[in-house]
Design an enzyme around this catalytic site. Structure first.
Site, PDB file in Angstrom:
ATOM      1  N   GLU A   1       2.930   4.881 -18.029  1.00  0.00           N
ATOM      2  CA  GLU A   1       2.830   5.738 -16.918  1.00  0.00           C
ATOM      3  C   GLU A   1       1.424   5.676 -16.128  1.00  0.00           C
ATOM      4  O   GLU A   1       1.291   5.428 -15.120  1.00  0.00           O
ATOM      5  CB  GLU A   1       3.387   7.218 -17.171  1.00  0.00           C
ATOM      6  CG  GLU A   1       2.949   8.016 -15.908  1.00  0.00           C
ATOM      7  CD  GLU A   1       3.521   9.392 -16.058  1.00  0.00           C
ATOM      8  OE1 GLU A   1       4.191   9.607 -17.020  1.00  0.00           O
ATOM      9  OE2 GLU A   1       3.112  10.275 -15.362  1.00  0.00           O
TER      10      GLU A   1
ATOM     11  N   TYR B   1       4.136  -1.244  14.909  1.00  0.00           N
ATOM     12  CA  TYR B   1       3.319  -1.540  15.941  1.00  0.00           C
ATOM     13  C   TYR B   1       3.706  -2.662  16.822  1.00  0.00           C
ATOM     14  O   TYR B   1       3.601  -2.678  18.055  1.00  0.00           O
ATOM     15  CB  TYR B   1       1.878  -1.790  15.398  1.00  0.00           C
ATOM     16  CG  TYR B   1       1.084  -0.611  15.106  1.00  0.00           C
ATOM     17  CD1 TYR B   1       0.847   0.397  16.214  1.00  0.00           C
ATOM     18  CD2 TYR B   1       0.983  -0.257  14.062  1.00  0.00           C
ATOM     19  CE1 TYR B   1       0.217   1.544  16.059  1.00  0.00           C
ATOM     20  CE2 TYR B   1       0.087   0.996  13.458  1.00  0.00           C
ATOM     21  CZ  TYR B   1      -0.280   1.878  14.625  1.00  0.00           C
ATOM     22  OH  TYR B   1      -0.956   2.988  14.462  1.00  0.00           O
TER      23      TYR B   1
END
Lengths: 364, 364
Positions: free
Chosen positions: A192, A96
Site C-alpha cells: 500500500e 481539449y
C-alpha cells in the site's frame, strides 16, 4: 502487425460502417453499450471479477441526441488516428482536442469522459488500447523482473532489469499494453504505502525472498492494476497484497486490485487481479501481534456497513465478513507501519516470512 | 567514511554531551532551535531561497517540559542508530517506535512530527540526513542522465541510465542524499503533470533537445525537490519549470520548487532550486497562443491576493506581480494540456522549442 489490422481500428471501422449503412438506407442509426452502474454488477469467483449483468443501453440518433452521437463518432475517429500513428492522449487532452469540433465541442471534461467510457464499453476494449491514457501514472517496481519495452523512435527492444535500480525503482508508464515480461520470481508483493515499499527495497527484500515488489501508492491506478494483471498472467505467479488493517485498505485498495470497481465493470476483466490473496494487516494480526491501533473512524464504520450490505465481493466471502465484523467489534484499525513497534525491520525478519509460510493467515 | 565520523552522529554527540555536562553541573539543560513560522521568513535573491530571519526558541528542561525534552533526546538517539546502521525510518514509523518509550511515547503523530522538525532545525540538517524519510515518494525521471547509487548489501556502485526506461521512467527514492550523477544534458525540464511527462517521454523529447525530463506530479515532494537541487548543483545546468497557467501552478508548485516554503524555512537551503526559471504556461502564453481557458476560481483569486500581500517571493519579483495581476484581470486560467488545441504534439513541435529560443518569454 500493420496498423490497419489493429483490432481497435478494425472494430471502429466495423461500427462506423454499420452506422454509415443505416444512414444510407435512411434508417435511424443506433449505438449500443453495456449499462454502467453499481447495481448492474455481479461477482462470480470463477470469473474472478465484477461483471456487468448484461443490461444494455441503446442510443438512437434523433434531433436531441445528434450532438452526443457526433461526439462519439468524432472521438472514435481520434482513437483511430492515435492507434494508427502510435500516439497517446490523456483524457484531459482529448477534451481539449474537441475545442476544434465547432458545435460538437465539449464544454466540460466530465462530458468527454462520459463519451469515452461509452466508447470503451461499446468497443469492448479498455481505453488504453484505444490510445487514451490516464493523467496519473502507475506504481513503482523493484526486484526480480525484466520489463521488455521498445524505443518509440526505432522500435528496438529495451530490456529494463528491475534489480538494477538501487534505492530507486522502475516507474510504470501510463499505458502498459505493449510491455512484456521475463521473470523467475516466486511471487509479487503489492504494497500500500511508498514508505513500506522503500523499506523493503532498502533491505533488498526481493533478493531474500526471490520476488517482485510493487508499490501501489494507495488505491492503485489503472495502469498499476493492468501491469500487475498482465505480469501475473504472463509469469503465472501469485500476487500477495499488503495494506493497512482498515476498511479502506481492505475494500478500496485490495478489493479494487482483485476484482475491480463497481462503476467501471465493463473494463474490470482487463484490470482485475483475480489470483490476488490478502496477506495483511488482518484483524487477526492486530490481536496476534498486539499492534498499536487507532480508533475506527465513523467513515470506516460506514464503509464496513456499506460493504456488508452492497459489495458483491464481501457478500461472496465469509472470511471477509468475519474480518470486517471483528474490526467493528474491536473498534480499532492498524497501519502497516504499526509493526515497527517491534523494531523497524520486524516486518522483514518476522512478519512477512511468517505470512509466506502460513496461508491460513491469509484472506481470499 | 566510518559511521562514527558521520557529521550527524558527531552533531548529536556534541548536543548530548553539552546537555549531559549541564546536568552533571546541576544546571538546567537547554535546547535551542530556529523559530519555525511564516512570519519569520525573508527572501534574498542572492541566497535564492526563503531564510529564517534568525529568531530562535529555547526550551529549558523543567517539570513541565521534561517529557518533550526526553522525547527529543530519545528521537536523536533513534536518528543516531539509523545513521550508524545505514537504515531509514518514515515519520510514521518513528511515531510507532515511540510506543516502546513508556511514559515518553507520543499519542498522536503530529507530536512526533513536531519534535522531528525541532531536531532538524537544531541539528541544522535535513531529516533525510538524520535517517528519517518521507512517506511519499519522489518524482519520475527520463532522459540524458546516469544516476549512481549503491547496492545496500554489497556497497557496490549501481549505474542507472535514465535513457533506458522506454515508456517508463526512473522513480526517485524517498531519500536521495547518497545519489551521484553523470550527465551531459543541456537542461532539466520539470513538468507539473504525469500526462504531459508521458507525452514528452513517448516522443523522446529528451533525445531531440538533449535534456532531462522530471515529472513533479503536482507540488513536488521533498525528495523530488532535493533530487533536482542536487542534480542542478552537480551538473551546473539550468532548470526550466512547465506547469499549468494558474496561481496553483505558479505559487504552490513553481515557487515551492524554486525558493521553498514558508513553514519549513530552516531546511529550504537544502530543498530549493534557486536557478529554476519559469517556462510557462504564462499569462502572456494564454493571450499569445489563444489557449482554451477556464474561469478563475474563487480559491485562485484568494491565492493571488494572499501572494501579492504576504509572499516575499512575489513581493520581490515585479514580473510575477504583473503576471498575477494580468490573470486576475482576464479572470482566466489555462492548463498545460490546453496546447493540445493545436494538435497533440504542438507542445513538442512548437511551444517548447519557441520557449527554449526566447528567454524573454520566461518568468524569474
Amino acid at each position: 502487425m500493420s496498423k490497419k489490422d489493429n483490432p481497435v481500428v478494425q472494430e471502429i471501422r466495423t461500427i462506423s460502417q454499420r452506422i454509415f449503412d443505416e444512414i444510407v438506407a435512411l434508417r435511424q442509426p443506433e449505438m449500443t453499450s453495456p449499462l454502467r452502474s453499481l447495481s448492474n454488477v455481479s461477482y462470480d469467483e470463477k470469473a474472478g471479477y465484477f461483471e456487468t449483468t448484461g443490461k444494455m443501453k441503446t442510443r438512437t440518433m434523433t434531433a436531441s441526441t445528434v450532438k452526443s452521437f457526433a461526439q462519439s463518432l468524432l472521438m472514435m475517429n481520434e482513437s483511430k488516428k492515435l492507434v494508427e500513428t502510435d500516439d497517446i492522449a490523456t483524457k484531459r487532452e482529448m477534451y481539449y482536442i474537441s475545442k476544434n469540433w465547432g458545435e460538437a465541442r465539449f464544454h466540460e471534461q466530465p462530458e468527454s469522459d462520459s463519451v469515452m467510457d461509452d466508447i470503451e464499453a461499446m468497443v469492448g476494449m479498455n481505453r488504453e488500447q484505444l490510445g487514451f491514457i490516464p493523467e496519473e501514472k502507475g506504481g513503482d517496481v523493484a526486484g526480480k523482473l525484466v520489463v521488455i519495452d521498445k524505443d518509440s523512435d526505432t522500435g528496438k527492444e529495451i530490456r529494463i532489469d528491475c534489480t538494477k535500480f538501487g534505492s530507486g525503482a522502475y516507474s510504470v508508464p501510463s499505458s502498459v499494453e505493449e510491455l512484456q515480461f521475463e521473470t523467475k520470481a516466486d511471487f509479487i508483493l503489492a504494497i500500500e504505502t511508498a514508505g513500506m515499499f522503500q523499506r523493503l527495497v532498502k533491505h533488498n527484500f526481493w533478493k531474500k525472498k526471490n520476488c517482485i515488489l510493487i508499490s501501489l501508492g494507495g488505491v492503485p491506478t489503472r495502469s498499476c492494476r493492468r501491469f500487475i494483471r498482465k505480469l501475473s498472467d504472463d509469469a503465472k505467479i501469485p500476487v500477495y497484497a499488503f495494506t493497512d488493517g482498515d476498511p479502506y485498505g481492505w475494500l478500496n485498495i485490495y478489493r479494487t486490485l482483485k476484482v475491480g470497481s463497481g462503476n467501471a465493470a465493463h473494463i474490470n476483466k482487463f484490470f482485475c487481479v483475480p489470483s490476488a490473496k490478502f496477506f495483511g494487516v488482518t484483524a487477526d494480526d492486530i490481536t496476534h501481534y498486539k499492534l498499536p491501533t487507532h480508533p475506527l473512524k465513523d467513515v470506516d464504520i460506514k464503509r464496513v456497513k456499506d460493504g456488508m450490505k452492497n459489495d458483491p465481493f464481501v457478500i461472496h466471502y465469509k472470511p471477509w465478513q468475519k474480518a470486517l465484523t471483528d474490526l467493528v467489534k474491536m473498534k480499532k484499525r492498524a497501519e502497516q507501519q504499526a509493526l515497527a513497534k517491534y523494531g523497524l525491520n520486524f516486518v522483514i525478519s518476522d512478519y512477512l516470512p511468517q505470512k509466506l509460510e502460513d496461508p491460513k493467515t491469509w484472506l481470499p
